[in-house]
Design a protein around this motif. Structure first.
Motif, short mmCIF file in Angstrom:
data_model
loop_
_atom_site.label_atom_id
_atom_site.label_comp_id
_atom_site.label_asym_id
_atom_site.label_seq_id
_atom_site.Cartn_x
_atom_site.Cartn_y
_atom_site.Cartn_z
N GLU A 112 0.72 -1.22 -0.02
CA GLU A 112 0.07 0.23 -0.05
C GLU A 112 0.74 1.12 -0.19
N LEU A 113 0.88 2.14 -1.05
CA LEU A 113 1.64 3.32 -1.16
C LEU A 113 0.65 4.47 -1.26
N PRO A 114 0.56 5.61 -0.37
CA PRO A 114 -0.10 6.66 -0.44
C PRO A 114 0.90 7.46 -1.43
N VAL A 115 -0.08 8.19 -2.64
CA VAL A 115 0.84 9.17 -3.52
C VAL A 115 0.44 10.36 -3.50
N ALA A 116 -0.68 10.84 -2.73
CA ALA A 116 -0.98 12.25 -2.74
C ALA A 116 -2.12 12.48 -2.06
N TYR A 117 -2.70 13.76 -1.66
CA TYR A 117 -4.04 13.96 -1.02
C TYR A 117 -4.76 14.77 -2.08
N VAL A 282 7.01 1.53 -10.38
CA VAL A 282 6.78 2.16 -9.21
C VAL A 282 7.79 3.07 -8.57
N ASP A 283 9.06 2.83 -8.71
CA ASP A 283 10.05 3.51 -8.25
C ASP A 283 10.07 4.96 -9.14
N PHE A 284 9.78 4.82 -10.24
CA PHE A 284 9.63 6.14 -10.87
C PHE A 284 8.46 7.00 -10.53
N TYR A 285 7.16 6.37 -10.30
CA TYR A 285 6.08 6.67 -9.74
C TYR A 285 6.38 7.49 -8.45
N LEU A 286 6.94 7.02 -7.53
CA LEU A 286 7.25 7.53 -6.34
C LEU A 286 8.00 8.73 -6.24
N ASN A 287 9.10 8.70 -7.23
CA ASN A 287 9.99 9.92 -7.70
C ASN A 287 9.33 11.04 -8.37
N GLN A 288 8.40 10.62 -9.10
CA GLN A 288 7.59 11.51 -9.78
C GLN A 288 6.29 12.24 -9.10
N LYS A 304 8.91 13.46 3.54
CA LYS A 304 9.07 12.43 4.66
C LYS A 304 8.19 11.38 4.14
N ALA A 305 6.82 11.51 3.66
CA ALA A 305 5.72 10.43 3.40
C ALA A 305 6.56 9.80 2.04
N TYR A 306 6.81 10.63 1.07
CA TYR A 306 7.43 9.64 0.03
C TYR A 306 8.67 8.84 0.18
N ALA A 307 9.45 9.38 1.15
CA ALA A 307 10.68 8.56 1.63
C ALA A 307 10.28 7.49 2.16
N LEU A 308 8.93 7.39 3.19
CA LEU A 308 8.81 6.26 3.68
C LEU A 308 8.03 5.19 2.74
N ALA A 309 7.24 5.85 1.87
CA ALA A 309 6.68 5.00 0.70
C ALA A 309 8.02 4.22 0.20
N LYS A 310 9.06 4.95 -0.40
CA LYS A 310 9.87 4.28 -1.09
C LYS A 310 10.73 3.17 0.09
N SER A 311 10.98 3.47 1.10
CA SER A 311 11.42 2.36 2.06
C SER A 311 10.44 1.26 2.10
#
Length: 342
Positions: A112-117, A282-288, A304-311
């Motif tokens: 599960e990866l949150p991507v935005a609000y 997915v890596d590209f998605y989280l970076n972009q 920090k949320a995107y960093a956590l999602a990447k982790s």
């Protein structure tokens, strides 16, 4: 092409056969784009971000990978996802218990990866001069099941409003936006009147409200922002005594636009991550996501949320930070705490 006689049979020489006869080694041709495919479906709300990411990714890969993005709604996407038909599912609400169970029975594990609000936006026709704001109670009066066939004019909602027919447009029952709105406004997910124009395609709802003076609808902020010249966003009063708040990037960030702010997600099939093209996408998605969510008028999560999602993605951390029940008003901080739990 020359003919070759083999054991009395006539056959045509293929490049591979010719190479074999001549004792040559032939190198396999590059994998075609059709062979490398990332399949995505789900929420129409998440679609604008995913589509933007897919376009950028395909450009970066110069056609070596094809990404398909469907819109069958959050619920429709989860049905396909839990049958193993797609690699990623876009969701405008967290996964529900019945979907968790369906995935479990099919042996599908998910990340599960949150991507935005998103600011879920209530809209009216620009010719609507009477609505300056709406309370959550007024929205409930319009949308609750008891309103079906009864609340059909604007003055029945508020006597200060005119005797004008009320035409309603909203997402269909497979939509996560429908689930979230009914939970936030009526108090129970999927609890809604049924006599309205429903569609999983938000563009249909945009057209409906923009063509009807008495129209009212709701959908994700991106669709309002894209059509702000032919729609009017309604400021929302959460509780009596509170000010009316318009949906915007700032009011979502500072938590004042309630109860219609919500996180949006992608869910990744853990087995699909074994395919290099899916992992890379997915890596590209989280970076972009920070840049592209802003480009399509959603609210990027904190760094920090995107960093956590990447982790979490790198560790292939499966499961959900939610309990399978619809929830309203989850803040960015709360989301981070949940997604950070192991």
């Amino acid at each position: 092409m020359k003919k070759l006689t083999l054991g009395g049979k006539i056959g045509r020489i293929t490049p591979a056969l010719a190479a074999a006869v001549m004792g040559l080694t032939i190198t396999a041709s590059p994998v075609l784009a059709a062979d490398k495919l990332v399949k995505i479906d789900g929420s129409s709300t998440v679609y604008p971000i995913t589509e933007a990411v897919a376009e950028e990714f395909q450009k970066a890969k110069r056609g070596a990978v094809k990404v398909t993005v469907g819109i069958s709604g959050t619920g429709g996407g989860f049905k396909k996802f839990c049958r193993g038909e797609i690699d990623l599912s876009g969701a405008s609400r967290p996964i529900l218990k019945k979907e968790m169970e369906a995935c479990k029975q099919a042996g599908i594990q998910y990340i599960e990866l949150p991507v935005a609000y998103d600011a879920l936006t209530v809209v009216v026709n620009p010719q609507n001069t009477w609505v300056k704001s709406m309370t959550v109670d007024e929205l409930k009066k319009i949308w609750e099941p008891a309103a079906q066939g009864k609340i059909t004019k604007w003055n029945q909602v508020n006597p200060a409003w005119p005797n004008q027919p009320l035409k309603l447009f909203g997402p269909g029952a497979d939509s996560g936006t429908f689930d979230y709105f009914t939970e936030a406004v009526v108090g129970k997910a999927k609890s809604s009147r049924g006599d309205f124009t429903a569609s999983e395609d938000d563009n249909v709802l945009v057209q409906g409200v923009s063509r009807d003076r008495g129209g009212l609808g709701y959908f994700g902020y991106a669709y309002y922002a894209e059509n702000s010249k032919k729609l009017k966003a309604v400021p929302i009063v959460e509780k009596a005594g509170k000010p009316a708040v318009s949906p915007s990037i700032d009011t979502v960030k500072n938590g004042s636009y309630q109860p219609l702010s919500r996180p949006i997600f992608i869910y990744v099939n853990a087995k699909s991550v074994d395919k290099p093209e899916v992992k890379e996408f997915v890596d590209f998605y989280l970076n972009q996501a920070p840049k592209l969510s802003k480009a399509v008028k959603y609210v990027p999560l904190p760094d920090k949320a995107y960093a956590l999602a990447k982790s979490n993605f790198a560790k292939k951390k499966t499961g959900t930070g939610f309990g399978g029940e619809p929830e309203v008003g989850v803040s960015v901080e709360e989301l981070l705490q949940r997604e950070g739990k192991h």
